[in-house]
Design an enzyme around this catalytic site. Structure first.
Site, PDB file in Angstrom:
ATOM      1  N   SER A 165      37.122 -24.113  19.031  1.00 56.89           N
ATOM      2  CA  SER A 165      36.032 -23.293  19.571  1.00 56.89           C
ATOM      3  C   SER A 165      34.707 -23.825  19.054  1.00 56.89           C
ATOM      4  O   SER A 165      34.636 -24.363  17.942  1.00 56.89           O
ATOM      5  CB  SER A 165      36.200 -21.842  19.094  1.00 56.89           C
ATOM      6  OG  SER A 165      35.041 -21.100  19.391  1.00 56.89           O
ATOM      7  N   TYR A 216      37.046 -16.977  10.919  1.00 53.86           N
ATOM      8  CA  TYR A 216      37.370 -17.518  12.256  1.00 53.86           C
ATOM      9  C   TYR A 216      36.862 -18.951  12.351  1.00 53.86           C
ATOM     10  O   TYR A 216      37.571 -19.849  12.809  1.00 53.86           O
ATOM     11  CB  TYR A 216      36.738 -16.654  13.360  1.00 53.86           C
ATOM     12  CG  TYR A 216      37.053 -17.168  14.763  1.00 53.86           C
ATOM     13  CD1 TYR A 216      38.351 -17.107  15.278  1.00 53.86           C
ATOM     14  CD2 TYR A 216      36.049 -17.709  15.573  1.00 53.86           C
ATOM     15  CE1 TYR A 216      38.643 -17.568  16.565  1.00 53.86           C
ATOM     16  CE2 TYR A 216      36.332 -18.177  16.868  1.00 53.86           C
ATOM     17  CZ  TYR A 216      37.636 -18.105  17.355  1.00 53.86           C
ATOM     18  OH  TYR A 216      37.927 -18.575  18.622  1.00 53.86           O
ATOM     19  N   GLY A 247      50.761 -18.771  23.156  1.00 55.14           N
ATOM     20  CA  GLY A 247      49.808 -17.762  23.641  1.00 55.14           C
ATOM     21  C   GLY A 247      49.727 -17.774  25.156  1.00 55.14           C
ATOM     22  O   GLY A 247      48.668 -17.511  25.729  1.00 55.14           O
ATOM     23  N   ALA A 248      50.859 -18.063  25.807  1.00 57.21           N
ATOM     24  CA  ALA A 248      50.866 -18.177  27.273  1.00 57.21           C
ATOM     25  C   ALA A 248      51.006 -16.821  27.948  1.00 57.21           C
ATOM     26  O   ALA A 248      51.119 -16.750  29.159  1.00 57.21           O
ATOM     27  CB  ALA A 248      52.001 -19.107  27.710  1.00 57.21           C
TER      28      ALA A 248
HETATM   29  N1  LIG Z   1      37.923 -16.817  25.217  1.00 60.46           N
HETATM   30  C1  LIG Z   1      36.993 -17.585  24.680  1.00 60.46           C
HETATM   31  O1  LIG Z   1      35.793 -17.431  24.961  1.00 60.46           O
HETATM   32  C2  LIG Z   1      37.348 -18.664  23.710  1.00 60.46           C
HETATM   33  C3  LIG Z   1      36.314 -19.453  23.185  1.00 60.46           C
HETATM   34  C4  LIG Z   1      36.628 -20.452  22.282  1.00 60.46           C
HETATM   35  C5  LIG Z   1      37.955 -20.657  21.912  1.00 60.46           C
HETATM   36  N2  LIG Z   1      38.940 -19.877  22.437  1.00 60.46           N
HETATM   37  C6  LIG Z   1      40.318 -20.121  21.988  1.00 60.46           C
HETATM   38  O2  LIG Z   1      41.196 -20.092  23.092  1.00 60.46           O
HETATM   39  C7  LIG Z   1      42.501 -19.710  22.678  1.00 60.46           C
HETATM   40  C8  LIG Z   1      43.082 -18.725  23.687  1.00 60.46           C
HETATM   41  O3  LIG Z   1      42.342 -17.521  23.612  1.00 60.46           O
HETATM   42  P1  LIG Z   1      42.118 -16.531  24.853  1.00 60.46           P
HETATM   43  O4  LIG Z   1      40.655 -16.461  25.040  1.00 60.46           O
HETATM   44  O5  LIG Z   1      42.989 -16.875  25.982  1.00 60.46           O
HETATM   45  O6  LIG Z   1      42.564 -15.154  24.175  1.00 60.46           O
HETATM   46  P2  LIG Z   1      43.699 -14.101  24.545  1.00 60.46           P
HETATM   47  O7  LIG Z   1      43.618 -13.706  25.983  1.00 60.46           O
HETATM   48  O8  LIG Z   1      43.570 -13.023  23.511  1.00 60.46           O
HETATM   49  O9  LIG Z   1      45.051 -14.905  24.349  1.00 60.46           O
HETATM   50  C9  LIG Z   1      45.507 -15.249  23.063  1.00 60.46           C
HETATM   51  C10 LIG Z   1      46.996 -15.453  23.137  1.00 60.46           C
HETATM   52  O10 LIG Z   1      47.464 -15.756  21.809  1.00 60.46           O
HETATM   53  C11 LIG Z   1      48.572 -14.912  21.534  1.00 60.46           C
HETATM   54  N3  LIG Z   1      48.753 -14.650  20.114  1.00 60.46           N
HETATM   55  C12 LIG Z   1      47.897 -14.032  19.269  1.00 60.46           C
HETATM   56  N4  LIG Z   1      48.451 -13.923  18.053  1.00 60.46           N
HETATM   57  C13 LIG Z   1      49.674 -14.502  18.127  1.00 60.46           C
HETATM   58  C14 LIG Z   1      50.725 -14.677  17.210  1.00 60.46           C
HETATM   59  N5  LIG Z   1      50.665 -14.212  15.966  1.00 60.46           N
HETATM   60  N6  LIG Z   1      51.830 -15.335  17.622  1.00 60.46           N
HETATM   61  C15 LIG Z   1      51.941 -15.778  18.895  1.00 60.46           C
HETATM   62  N7  LIG Z   1      50.986 -15.612  19.823  1.00 60.46           N
HETATM   63  C16 LIG Z   1      49.866 -14.968  19.432  1.00 60.46           C
HETATM   64  C17 LIG Z   1      48.241 -13.630  22.287  1.00 60.46           C
HETATM   65  O11 LIG Z   1      49.377 -12.816  22.396  1.00 60.46           O
HETATM   66  P3  LIG Z   1      49.233 -11.218  22.110  1.00 60.46           P
HETATM   67  O12 LIG Z   1      48.740 -10.665  23.401  1.00 60.46           O
HETATM   68  O13 LIG Z   1      50.606 -10.807  21.730  1.00 60.46           O
HETATM   69  O14 LIG Z   1      48.232 -11.032  20.998  1.00 60.46           O
HETATM   70  C18 LIG Z   1      47.756 -14.227  23.600  1.00 60.46           C
HETATM   71  O15 LIG Z   1      48.842 -14.620  24.415  1.00 60.46           O
HETATM   72  C19 LIG Z   1      42.346 -19.179  21.251  1.00 60.46           C
HETATM   73  O16 LIG Z   1      42.831 -20.151  20.353  1.00 60.46           O
HETATM   74  C20 LIG Z   1      40.850 -19.015  21.085  1.00 60.46           C
HETATM   75  O17 LIG Z   1      40.421 -19.190  19.741  1.00 60.46           O
HETATM   76  C21 LIG Z   1      38.670 -18.887  23.327  1.00 60.46           C
END
Ligand SMILES: NC(=O)c1ccc[n+]([C@@H]2O[C@H](COP(=O)([O-])OP(=O)(O)OC[C@H]3O[C@@H](n4cnc5c(N)ncnc54)[C@H](OP(=O)(O)O)[C@@H]3O)[C@@H](O)[C@H]2O)c1
Length: 310
Positions: free
Chosen positions: A154, A180, A25-26
């Site tokens: 999370s 989730y 997810g980079a």
């Molecule tokens: N943001 C928050 O407040 C928060 C809070 C708690 C936990 N988290 C955790 O942090 C992590 C990163 O989230 P983020 O906030 O950075 O969200 P984000 O900006 O939506 O990034 C998520 C990444 O995961 C990739 N991804 C999604 N589905 C995928 C798949 N099937 N195969 C490969 N890659 C996939 C996305 O690619 P695409 O663009 O192609 O979808 C994107 O690069 C997640 O695990 C999330 O649960 C975030």
């Protein structure tokens, strides 16, 4: 506590020039920010995600931000175990050793659907895909003789436990919040059991809550979802005798990525693992079901069986 430091500030003075990191997810949000910080510290960073254009763009952005930064990209779609297996093979071709594997990719509150292998989409993407990827990269992690597995969980894990009788929602009405929560509980249990099983190979594992971060993760949320979550926070804090208005305080990815980068590099974590981290420290705010070692072992066995059958 270093909660007010950004991911980039956390790696000041850290030399990772002999390290290889893999980040899922980079292509956006926390993964992209973590990649920038680890590359700035000199690491060779393999960026894995499913959208080729977004990956190329992320690599270009890191090059511009970190001149001389060493990155490469791998196509990985966690909703397909075939894709996970070919991504693992591609990663193994690129490097015989992995010092940091950051299982960061994720989706949240998606409408009901299934992965190519029939898993419910949230636990399939957030946990089962990562479980298989990690399993296939154990020899490369062991080769580091001191690797770290950093699993993004999370605080939302409190929304639900893994239902071992129905992990893929075949016999219940779908609840995207509980689903989730279950996937993020699975992330904590995975880190816990991975640490127990793999620490003799020098692999230590951590689960991370990054905080509430302004990224694309909330793309599936409606206004009423935000209200529902706010109400949930108010009810829960009242039950704990605390008070909150339930409004979320968002931080930027620069600061949100700090804890997962800290988990990757901090000497404070040497010789310990299986921990839940938040605000660049060890946190005890884990639901009882997510800290249960039997539960963790049960999830490992379930994940091995389901992935092997697919
Ligand atoms: N943001 C928050 O407040 C928060 C809070 C708690 C936990 N988290 C955790 O942090 C992590 C990163 O989230 P983020 O906030 O950075 O969200 P984000 O900006 O939506 O990034 C998520 C990444 O995961 C990739 N991804 C999604 N589905 C995928 C798949 N099937 N195969 C490969 N890659 C996939 C996305 O690619 P695409 O663009 O192609 O979808 C994107 O690069 C997640 O695990 C999330 O649960 C975030």
């Amino acid at each position: 506590m270093t909660e007010s430091r950004s991911a980039l500030q956390l790696v000041e003075g850290v030399d990772l020039s002999d390290k290889v990191c893999v980040i899922t997810g980079a292509s956006s949000g926390l993964g992209r920010e973590s990649a920038r910080a680890l590359a700035a510290a000199g690491a060779r960073v393999i960026l894995a995600a499913r959208n080729a254009d977004a990956l190329t763009e992320a690599a270009r952005w890191i090059q511009a931000e970190v001149p001389g930064g060493r990155t490469s990209t791998v196509h990985l779609d966690l909703t397909s175990l075939a894709s996970v297996r070919s991504a693992a093979a591609e990663i193994r071709e690129k490097t015989p050793v992995i010092h940091i594997l950051m299982n960061n990719a994720g989706v949240m509150f998606t409408p009901f659907s299934r992965t190519r292998d029939g898993f419910e989409i949230q636990i399939g993407t957030n946990h089962f895909g990562h479980f298989e990827l990690t399993r296939l990269l154990i020899p490369q992690l062991a080769a580091a003789a001191g690797a770290r597995l950093v699993v993004l969980s999370s605080g939302g894990h409190v929304l639900g436990d893994v239902d071992f009788d129905d992990p893929n929602w075949e016999r219940r009405d779908y609840d995207k919040f509980v689903a989730y929560g279950a996937s993020k509980t699975a992330n904590i249990l995975h880190a816990k059991e991975a640490d127990r099983r793999l620490c003799d190979l020098g692999i230590r594992a951590y689960a991370v809550h990054p905080g509430t971060v302004a990224t694309s993760l909330a793309r599936y949320m409606s206004r009423s979802d935000f209200s529902q979550l706010r109400q949930y926070a108010v009810t829960n804090s009242t039950a704990r005798g605390e008070s909150t208005d339930g409004y979320l305080d968002f931080i930027t990815p620069e600061y949100g990525a700090a804890t997962q980068v800290w988990a990757s590099v901090s000497p404070d974590l040497n010789d310990q693992g299986g921990l839940y981290l938040e605000d660049c420290g060890i946190s005890e705010t884990v639901a009882p079901y997510a800290r249960d070692p039997d539960h963790a072992a049960e999830l490992w066995a379930l994940s091995e069986n389901l992935c092997a059958a697919s």
